[in-house]
Design a protein around this motif. Sequence first.
Motif, PDB file in Angstrom:
ATOM      1  N   TYR A 149      13.341 -19.396 -12.226  1.00 33.15           N
ATOM      2  CA  TYR A 149      13.547 -19.765 -10.822  1.00 33.15           C
ATOM      3  C   TYR A 149      14.334 -18.684 -10.087  1.00 33.15           C
ATOM      4  N   GLU A 150      15.093 -17.889 -10.823  1.00 29.86           N
ATOM      5  CA  GLU A 150      15.919 -16.857 -10.203  1.00 29.86           C
ATOM      6  C   GLU A 150      15.093 -15.700  -9.647  1.00 29.86           C
ATOM      7  N   TYR A 151      13.846 -15.549 -10.108  1.00 28.46           N
ATOM      8  CA  TYR A 151      13.018 -14.426  -9.667  1.00 28.46           C
ATOM      9  C   TYR A 151      11.877 -14.853  -8.755  1.00 28.46           C
ATOM     10  N   GLN A 152      11.111 -15.844  -9.136  1.00 30.15           N
ATOM     11  CA  GLN A 152      10.015 -16.350  -8.302  1.00 30.15           C
ATOM     12  C   GLN A 152      10.010 -17.865  -8.444  1.00 30.15           C
ATOM     13  N   GLN A 153       9.960 -18.558  -7.306  1.00 34.13           N
ATOM     14  CA  GLN A 153      10.041 -20.008  -7.365  1.00 34.13           C
ATOM     15  C   GLN A 153       8.753 -20.650  -7.859  1.00 34.13           C
ATOM     16  N   ASP A 154       7.604 -19.978  -7.658  1.00 35.35           N
ATOM     17  CA  ASP A 154       6.347 -20.603  -8.040  1.00 35.35           C
ATOM     18  C   ASP A 154       5.439 -19.676  -8.849  1.00 35.35           C
ATOM     19  N   LEU A 155       5.948 -18.501  -9.250  1.00 31.42           N
ATOM     20  CA  LEU A 155       5.149 -17.542 -10.004  1.00 31.42           C
ATOM     21  C   LEU A 155       5.935 -17.024 -11.204  1.00 31.42           C
ATOM     22  N   ASN A 156       5.200 -16.572 -12.218  1.00 33.12           N
ATOM     23  CA  ASN A 156       5.822 -15.852 -13.319  1.00 33.12           C
ATOM     24  C   ASN A 156       5.953 -14.378 -12.938  1.00 33.12           C
ATOM     25  N   VAL A 157       6.942 -13.704 -13.519  1.00 35.13           N
ATOM     26  CA  VAL A 157       7.115 -12.269 -13.294  1.00 35.13           C
ATOM     27  C   VAL A 157       6.943 -11.542 -14.624  1.00 35.13           C
ATOM     28  N   GLY A 158       6.573 -10.270 -14.543  1.00 37.43           N
ATOM     29  CA  GLY A 158       6.384  -9.474 -15.741  1.00 37.43           C
ATOM     30  C   GLY A 158       7.711  -9.064 -16.363  1.00 37.43           C
ATOM     31  N   PHE A 159       7.666  -8.713 -17.625  1.00 36.81           N
ATOM     32  CA  PHE A 159       8.844  -8.170 -18.296  1.00 36.81           C
ATOM     33  C   PHE A 159       8.399  -7.318 -19.472  1.00 36.81           C
ATOM     34  N   SER A 160       9.310  -6.467 -19.945  1.00 38.36           N
ATOM     35  CA  SER A 160       9.115  -5.740 -21.195  1.00 38.36           C
ATOM     36  C   SER A 160      10.332  -5.989 -22.070  1.00 38.36           C
TER      37      SER A 160
END
Length: 209
Positions: A149-160
């Motif tokens: 929730y801290e990055y996108q309220q309704d989407l997933n975000v990428g990570f490595s």
Amino acid sequence: MSAEILNQTPTSGDYPEKHFGQTFNSRLWVKFMDNNFQEWVGCFPRPYQSFDKVLTDNANDTAFIVAGGQGYLIDISTRELLHEMDDIPVLESVIHTTNPEYFLVGACYCIYIFDNRKLIKRYDPDFTVDGIYFTEQKDQKAIGHLYSYEYQQDLNVGFSFDLVTNEMTIDKNVKIRQLGPFEFVTVTEKEVKENESFFTKILRRLTGK
């Protein structure tokens, strides 16, 4: 050496059988073949109607099985249970990496790192996470996406995730929409803006601003 999920319960007597974990009505059957071409089947309880996956480490005769969100590390040759994970948190992804060689497991809010014989580390992000999905390895990094929730309220975000330093880096340029429990699609910047505009209009209607 191989391991594959069976779509049907095997006929009793066709293969040697070994049962792992507690008894559940829902079960996952996996057929193994060791390096001597000996076949056997393992039966694993499925505590939840969720994620199933089987991966092998051919160099070390081991396999990692996810049955209904619960994980098991198995020695294929000896048919030994090396590690059984708790059913909470529920597992949501797993990949097998090389150089270094790991089974890398994404759970609801943390990451588990297994070598070929045991659990060696648990990693907890320093922010709230509710879903970690590994997809591939690039060089010495594991790539995926997560929900926070801290990055996108309704989407997933990428990570490595660096396999050497065990550091996580967020890539907010990667945006993923979840369609179902394990169905995801990449979202373009245009779609994000249109989505934000839609929710802004709804908010204005509700607040009268």
